[in-house]
Design a protein around this motif. Structure first.
Motif, PDB file in Angstrom:
ATOM      1  N   LEU A 119      70.599  50.247  21.201  1.00  7.85           N
ATOM      2  CA  LEU A 119      70.873  51.532  20.559  1.00  7.85           C
ATOM      3  C   LEU A 119      69.833  51.767  19.477  1.00  7.85           C
ATOM      4  N   THR A 120      69.185  52.921  19.496  1.00  8.48           N
ATOM      5  CA  THR A 120      68.204  53.252  18.465  1.00  8.48           C
ATOM      6  C   THR A 120      68.695  54.437  17.645  1.00  8.48           C
ATOM      7  N   GLU A 121      68.365  54.407  16.373  1.00  5.78           N
ATOM      8  CA  GLU A 121      68.789  55.452  15.432  1.00  5.78           C
ATOM      9  C   GLU A 121      70.275  55.738  15.624  1.00  5.78           C
ATOM     10  N   THR A 122      71.053  54.682  15.461  1.00  3.33           N
ATOM     11  CA  THR A 122      72.480  54.769  15.738  1.00  3.33           C
ATOM     12  C   THR A 122      73.292  54.702  14.452  1.00  3.33           C
ATOM     13  N   THR A 123      74.607  54.591  14.606  1.00  4.61           N
ATOM     14  CA  THR A 123      75.526  54.473  13.481  1.00  4.61           C
ATOM     15  C   THR A 123      76.545  53.379  13.790  1.00  4.61           C
ATOM     16  N   SER A 124      77.290  52.978  12.769  1.00 10.19           N
ATOM     17  CA  SER A 124      78.303  51.940  12.962  1.00 10.19           C
ATOM     18  C   SER A 124      79.388  52.382  13.931  1.00 10.19           C
ATOM     19  N   SER A 125      79.778  53.650  13.882  1.00 11.16           N
ATOM     20  CA  SER A 125      80.831  54.130  14.791  1.00 11.16           C
ATOM     21  C   SER A 125      80.363  54.093  16.240  1.00 11.16           C
ATOM     22  N   LYS A 126      79.092  54.412  16.481  1.00  9.49           N
ATOM     23  CA  LYS A 126      78.573  54.349  17.847  1.00  9.49           C
ATOM     24  C   LYS A 126      78.481  52.901  18.337  1.00  9.49           C
ATOM     25  N   ILE A 127      78.182  52.001  17.437  1.00  8.47           N
ATOM     26  CA  ILE A 127      78.126  50.583  17.811  1.00  8.47           C
ATOM     27  C   ILE A 127      79.509  50.090  18.199  1.00  8.47           C
ATOM     28  N   ASN A 128      80.526  50.465  17.426  1.00  5.24           N
ATOM     29  CA  ASN A 128      81.899  50.065  17.756  1.00  5.24           C
ATOM     30  C   ASN A 128      82.324  50.609  19.110  1.00  5.24           C
ATOM     31  N   ALA A 129      81.985  51.875  19.380  1.00  6.00           N
ATOM     32  CA  ALA A 129      82.342  52.482  20.670  1.00  6.00           C
ATOM     33  C   ALA A 129      81.630  51.766  21.813  1.00  6.00           C
ATOM     34  N   ALA A 130      80.372  51.388  21.597  1.00  9.97           N
ATOM     35  CA  ALA A 130      79.627  50.679  22.637  1.00  9.97           C
ATOM     36  C   ALA A 130      80.203  49.292  22.891  1.00  9.97           C
ATOM     37  N   LEU A 131      80.697  48.621  21.856  1.00  9.03           N
ATOM     38  CA  LEU A 131      81.322  47.313  22.022  1.00  9.03           C
ATOM     39  C   LEU A 131      82.581  47.405  22.883  1.00  9.03           C
ATOM     40  N   VAL A 132      83.409  48.414  22.616  1.00 10.57           N
ATOM     41  CA  VAL A 132      84.637  48.589  23.387  1.00 10.57           C
ATOM     42  C   VAL A 132      84.301  48.866  24.846  1.00 10.57           C
ATOM     43  N   GLN A 133      83.319  49.741  25.074  1.00 11.71           N
ATOM     44  CA  GLN A 133      82.942  50.079  26.444  1.00 11.71           C
ATOM     45  C   GLN A 133      82.339  48.878  27.173  1.00 11.71           C
ATOM     46  N   ALA A 134      81.550  48.078  26.462  1.00  8.18           N
ATOM     47  CA  ALA A 134      80.937  46.900  27.082  1.00  8.18           C
ATOM     48  C   ALA A 134      81.989  45.889  27.495  1.00  8.18           C
ATOM     49  N   ARG A 135      83.016  45.702  26.671  1.00  8.29           N
ATOM     50  CA  ARG A 135      84.094  44.761  27.041  1.00  8.29           C
ATOM     51  C   ARG A 135      84.829  45.247  28.275  1.00  8.29           C
ATOM     52  N   ARG A 136      85.032  46.560  28.379  1.00  3.92           N
ATOM     53  CA  ARG A 136      85.706  47.097  29.569  1.00  3.92           C
ATOM     54  C   ARG A 136      84.836  46.931  30.803  1.00  3.92           C
ATOM     55  N   ASP A 137      83.548  47.108  30.638  1.00  3.48           N
ATOM     56  CA  ASP A 137      82.656  47.025  31.792  1.00  3.48           C
ATOM     57  C   ASP A 137      82.607  45.615  32.383  1.00  3.48           C
ATOM     58  N   ILE A 138      82.729  44.592  31.530  1.00  2.00           N
ATOM     59  CA  ILE A 138      82.682  43.225  32.046  1.00  2.00           C
ATOM     60  C   ILE A 138      84.078  42.682  32.338  1.00  2.00           C
ATOM     61  N   ALA A 194      76.224  36.271  25.039  1.00  2.00           N
ATOM     62  CA  ALA A 194      76.723  36.177  23.668  1.00  2.00           C
ATOM     63  C   ALA A 194      77.635  34.982  23.457  1.00  2.00           C
ATOM     64  N   GLY A 195      77.421  33.891  24.185  1.00  2.00           N
ATOM     65  CA  GLY A 195      78.276  32.720  24.002  1.00  2.00           C
ATOM     66  C   GLY A 195      79.702  33.028  24.417  1.00  2.00           C
ATOM     67  N   THR A 196      80.654  32.665  23.589  1.00  2.00           N
ATOM     68  CA  THR A 196      82.060  32.925  23.905  1.00  2.00           C
ATOM     69  C   THR A 196      82.613  34.106  23.127  1.00  2.00           C
ATOM     70  N   GLY A 197      81.785  34.813  22.403  1.00  2.00           N
ATOM     71  CA  GLY A 197      82.235  35.971  21.641  1.00  2.00           C
ATOM     72  C   GLY A 197      81.392  37.183  21.988  1.00  2.00           C
ATOM     73  N   GLU A 198      80.962  37.892  20.965  1.00  2.00           N
ATOM     74  CA  GLU A 198      80.068  39.025  21.155  1.00  2.00           C
ATOM     75  C   GLU A 198      79.110  39.089  19.969  1.00  2.00           C
ATOM     76  N   THR A 199      77.944  39.653  20.220  1.00  2.00           N
ATOM     77  CA  THR A 199      76.878  39.642  19.220  1.00  2.00           C
ATOM     78  C   THR A 199      76.364  41.052  19.004  1.00  2.00           C
ATOM     79  N   VAL A 200      76.128  41.370  17.727  1.00  2.00           N
ATOM     80  CA  VAL A 200      75.503  42.637  17.359  1.00  2.00           C
ATOM     81  C   VAL A 200      74.313  42.317  16.463  1.00  2.00           C
ATOM     82  N   VAL A 201      73.122  42.687  16.907  1.00  2.00           N
ATOM     83  CA  VAL A 201      71.911  42.481  16.110  1.00  2.00           C
ATOM     84  C   VAL A 201      71.550  43.814  15.474  1.00  2.00           C
ATOM     85  N   LEU A 202      71.571  43.861  14.158  1.00  2.00           N
ATOM     86  CA  LEU A 202      71.281  45.091  13.418  1.00  2.00           C
ATOM     87  C   LEU A 202      69.903  44.987  12.785  1.00  2.00           C
ATOM     88  N   ARG A 203      69.107  46.007  12.968  1.00  2.00           N
ATOM     89  CA  ARG A 203      67.802  46.095  12.299  1.00  2.00           C
ATOM     90  C   ARG A 203      67.820  47.315  11.400  1.00  2.00           C
TER      91      ARG A 203
END
Length: 360
Positions: free
Chosen positions: A5-24, A91-100
């Protein structure tokens, strides 16, 4: 799975995390804590690898905060957040978010991280290097119940120990302290076997190694005996000698792997005492989230003694004072002052030598 995600926000990151968990196919959250890693690009890979290895024991949401320093004045004014999300096998056994974080946003990292913390779960903040002098007083450190640093990664490890003691807050800890857990356990077990009365101790290890200093502080604090710090070529901590009325207790490790325990009246024993990787140290620290009172006591004891040794004025030489009072020059201030000046110079050189040898 990886999502950029580029030029994003915390709310968009949270939404992407939820969607990624559903996808897998794993919508449920089974993580026990949030681990916030504050680092730079150079050390991010190694820190994240250690955190992923530790997550096999402690499933967690890992948030890596990388502050990107802008070179131009215009880019420093522009705030931008880029994120990389990893779930599943990446992401090992959890999930990872790398913020720049770019631009002005580097000064408000806590505002970016706060919405990404797991609800009702402990928060641990880890600085692999470049930790602030006041861990709890920093913006990100204030978010954590536990704050992990590593004085071994500092330019001046011994000075960093003094800073940690001055700014200590419950929840602070140091991987240099974690490295000596097997040594402390082995020494405590040796003293529990028989009622040895320890009269002095010696800690031997390489220079500028804070683990050696912390072990010496711990022994002096717990045993209330003089502890001498001597130097060796390493690797790391090489030997601990406890002088007792029954003889010497020696725990020596010359090769960084296998140690030998020698006790009065008992045969020598080989002990596995290998130098551990960062992932093992981190996993140990994540096992306990309450304040480490033993670390606090040892840290503050050592720094107080170090200050007393460095700040104490040079004592007057008793023999020189007696000669000045009884000799021919008792009434001559110039002749009496010369011996006193020489006596003052000698303790100053000893203090310099102590400072030069004060290391793990």
């Amino acid at each position: 799975m990886k999502i950029d995600l580029t030029e994003t926000t915390s709310s968009k990151i949270n939404a992407a995390l939820v969607q990624a968990r559903r996808d897998i196919g794993t919508p449920a959250i089974g993580m026990v804590l949030t681990l916030v890693i504050v680092t730079d690009e150079e050390n991010a890979y190694d820190a994240l690898k250690s955190a992923n290895d530790a997550s096999h024991e402690h499933p967690s949401r890992i948030i890596v905060v990388i502050k990107r320093v802008s070179r131009s004045a215009r880019s420093r004014r522009d705030a931008r957040l880029d994120a990389e999300i990893r779930v599943g096998a990446d992401a090992g056994t959890g999930e990872t978010v790398v913020l720049r974080l770019h631009g002005e946003l580097v000064h408000h990292a806590d505002s970016v991280v706060l919405p990404l913390l797991l609800p009702d779960a402990p928060v641990v903040v880890w600085w692999p290097e470049g930790a602030p002098s006041d861990l709890a007083g920093s913006a990100l450190g204030a978010l954590g119940q536990r704050r992990i640093s590593d004085t071994y990664a500092c330019e001046d490890p011994i000075g960093a120990l003094a800073e940690r003691a001055q700014t200590y807050a419950p929840g602070d800890t140091d991987l240099s302290w974690t490295r000596i857990t097997p040594w402390r356990s082995m020494l405590a077990a040796a003293l529990d076997q028989q009622a040895f009365e320890v009269v002095s101790a010696t800690v031997e290890g390489e220079d500028e190694n804070p683990s050696c200093e912390l072990l010496a502080m711990w022994l002096a604090d717990r045993l209330k005996v003089p502890v001498e710090r001597t130097l060796s070529s390493g690797p790391g901590l090489t030997a601990v000698r406890l002088e007792t009325k029954e003889g010497e207790i020696l725990l020596g490790r010359a090769d960084g792997s296998l140690a030998t325990l020698c006790m009065p009246g008992q045969p020598d024993r080989s002990v596995a005492l290998k130098r551990r990787e960062t992932a093992e140290l981190l996993a140990e620290e994540l096992r306990r989230l309450d304040p480490d009172n033993t670390y606090e006591s040892a840290l503050k004891f050592g720094v107080a003694k170090l200050r007393a040794a460095q700040d104490s004025p040079a004592p007057a030489a008793p023999a020189a004072a007696a000669q000045a009072a009884e000799g021919d020059g008792a009434g001559d201030g110039g002749e009496a002052a010369a011996p006193a000046g020489k006596a003052a110079a000698k303790p100053a050189s000893k203090a310099a030598a102590r400072k030069a040898s004060a290391k793990q």
